[in-house]
Design a protein around this motif. Structure first.
Motif, PDB file in Angstrom:
ATOM      1  N   ASN A   1     -10.409  26.805 -17.630  1.00  0.00           N
ATOM      2  CA  ASN A   1      -8.797  27.170 -17.835  1.00  0.00           C
ATOM      3  C   ASN A   1      -8.984  27.154 -19.241  1.00  0.00           C
ATOM      4  O   ASN A   1      -9.606  26.534 -19.920  1.00  0.00           O
TER       5      ASN A   1
ATOM      6  N   ALA B   1      -6.923  25.649 -21.527  1.00  0.00           N
ATOM      7  CA  ALA B   1      -6.784  24.476 -22.259  1.00  0.00           C
ATOM      8  C   ALA B   1      -8.149  23.825 -22.324  1.00  0.00           C
ATOM      9  O   ALA B   1      -8.716  23.371 -23.331  1.00  0.00           O
ATOM     10  N   LEU B   2      -8.922  23.946 -21.246  1.00  0.00           N
ATOM     11  CA  LEU B   2     -10.324  22.947 -21.432  1.00  0.00           C
ATOM     12  C   LEU B   2     -11.138  23.777 -22.333  1.00  0.00           C
ATOM     13  O   LEU B   2     -12.103  23.266 -22.820  1.00  0.00           O
TER      14      LEU B   2
ATOM     15  N   ALA C   1      -6.495  18.059 -24.745  1.00  0.00           N
ATOM     16  CA  ALA C   1      -5.918  19.292 -24.653  1.00  0.00           C
ATOM     17  C   ALA C   1      -4.577  19.458 -25.186  1.00  0.00           C
ATOM     18  O   ALA C   1      -3.966  18.380 -25.477  1.00  0.00           O
TER      19      ALA C   1
END
Lengths: 333, 333
Positions: B27, B29-30, B37
């Motif tokens: 995703n 943010a990761l 994050a």
């Protein structure tokens, strides 16, 4: 010395946490001692924040794995505060020699559980320890979510006459893990109930907006959660044995082992206290949801005796329901 | 099979994380794969979220304990995103038989470290595992904080000519822990540098508001952090050996053991990349703070070779600085 009972989620756990951690970290958010902290952001939003370490053995059991539990446990703790869970962190302590394929399966379980619950794993950590120093794999998740304005869930809001509901049959998770260990002469096909309950909580709160209190009865089971409710509300809880939904195979396994299903862990169920006039709508909303078909009203709140959980038995008597003290089922989450 | 090198914080760790976790949890943010994050709240605020497990042995060492590390590590990870840390969670996995007094000391260390850093421990979890299953005590913290508007720290903002600063002398934490294990014939009085750096980061960002990137060089040390910078910016990093501050006793111990101080962990230092015109003010601000007296400009960003960290040696040559690959110092945090 720390003993297994300190980790069982019952009264010994509560004593250790109170004596060591609450004493050291004392602050208003921590004193609530619920499933997670609810914290005020400068914007006026309320942030929910929760964490859990998962040490279950075996790592896989009928109905789930440590990866499922690590996501469901933290999502559910957030949901119990009234929050909508948003993001998770995941920290892995891995024993040297642990198979990478098994690690990948656990991560896959977590990713799928997160998707199903509508949350994202956004940050993490990995530590590797010597062989024999972490018993394979330990997973710790933390989670954050936002509590919509106006939602206030607290044992202090509970009133005599309120109804106690459970979202489904109880005891499946603890019993499934215990049987999966293979050292019992029981061969029942019991699957863990592990699941995220946040969607079901939204249905409940829409139908019963005055819901007072929510709690997921994990370690220590429904009996321990009701004792916490009695203690924190200063009221009594009167359960009705005949109304508590227990699958026959779980009941049979419990009888064989001499364990009260009220003390067996659940990982996909929750308790709700709802004012009596909203109880029918609450029950109907739960039963409409695929995960709430076996929901039931299992008791009510009484003026007293304060702090005591009693149960009307099937035979017409009344008995006291204690907190779990020892640990019939260690390392079930 | 997972090996000790996978936990060392160097290239093997990066490969494991990329192959197993980033792949599963993919995703936006990761994918940033930084210290934590940064997540957008509906109010427009930016929430920082980070986690770390701590498995250090011994639990106490000159200058600190697992409790100090558990607070400092997560506070510092949040600070590296530009956030002001606010709240921590703490999850304890305790081996049966662990002394309650020792647990109370660790909790006390955490409480004091949290107070000093201006954060609160607001939620937690306790699990007890069988003897031999958690090597005494494992502590996992997660933390949340808010990133003030306008702060954007990222390797993508780094430009050729930018200066690389370090906030103090390097290598003390890793060397202190290694000596505390008592299996080396070294008797130097080296204390861990473990400390929260969030106050120092605020001083730096006030003096050098165009700061590009921050990173705390923990596992893998300054060398690994600079390699991550080179990789993530697509530029080169040129360090100057004579400018890197290393205490003589740390340098001596490293020489004796054949370890590069650039690969030894720090728990109270950070690296900053600052545009050249703000570097003097940044350095002055760091040096004015009690925790930044030995801060130094240790290198600069170059057009190329892309992704490579080079170092001008004291003898006038140039050598490549690698990521840490193996693990000279396992379980140092």
């Amino acid at each position: 010395m720390v003993t297994a009972a300190h980790g069982a989620g019952g009264s010994a756990s509560a004593e250790l946490i109170e004596a060591v951690f609450v004493d050291a970290f004392r602050n208003p958010a921590l004193d609530a001692l619920g499933d997670g902290a609810v914290l005020p952001l400068p914007s006026g939003e309320s942030l929910a924040f929760s964490t859990d370490s998962f040490v279950v053995r075996p790592l896989r059991f009928p109905g789930g794995s440590i990866g499922d539990l690590a996501v469901h446990g933290t999502v559910n703790d957030l949901a119990m505060t009234g929050a909508r869970p948003l993001w998770l962190s995941a920290a892995f302590v891995i024993e040297e020699g642990f198979p990478v394929d098994e690690l990948r399966r656990v991560a896959g379980d977590m990713a799928e559980a997160a998707r199903a619950a509508g949350v994202e794993v956004v940050t993490g950590d990995t530590k590797v320890v010597d062989t024999g120093a972490a018993d394979g794999l330990i997973v710790t998740t933390a989670g954050v979510g936002l509590v919509p304005p106006g939602r206030q869930l607290s044992a202090r809001r509970v009133r005599p006459g309120d109804r106690v509901l459970v979202s489904g049959t109880i005891g499946e998770h603890g019993m499934a893990v215990m049987i999966a260990r293979g050292n019992l002469a029981i061969d029942a096909a019991i699957r863990s109930d592990t699941a995220a309950v946040n969607a079901l909580v939204e249905e409940l709160l829409a139908a019963a907006p005055s819901t007072r209190w929510l709690r997921d009865p994990t370690r220590g089971g429904v009996g321990t959660a009701c004792n916490e409710l009695a203690r924190d509300s200063g009221l009594g809880v009167l359960l009705d044995e005949c109304s508590v939904p227990v699958r026959p195979d779980v009941r049979g396994a419990c009888e064989l082992l001499g364990i009260d299903p009220l003390h067996v862990a659940n990982e996909g169920r929750f308790l709700a206290v709802v004012p009596p006039e909203q109880a029918p709508a609450a029950l109907a909303a739960l039963r409409e949801h695929p995960r709430g078909r076996s929901a039931a009203v299992i008791g009510e709140i009484t003026e007293g005796p304060a702090g005591i959980v009693a149960m009307r038995t099937a035979l017409g008597g009344t008995r006291i329901v204690d907190m779990l003290v020892g640990d019939p089922l260690p390392r079930i989450c």
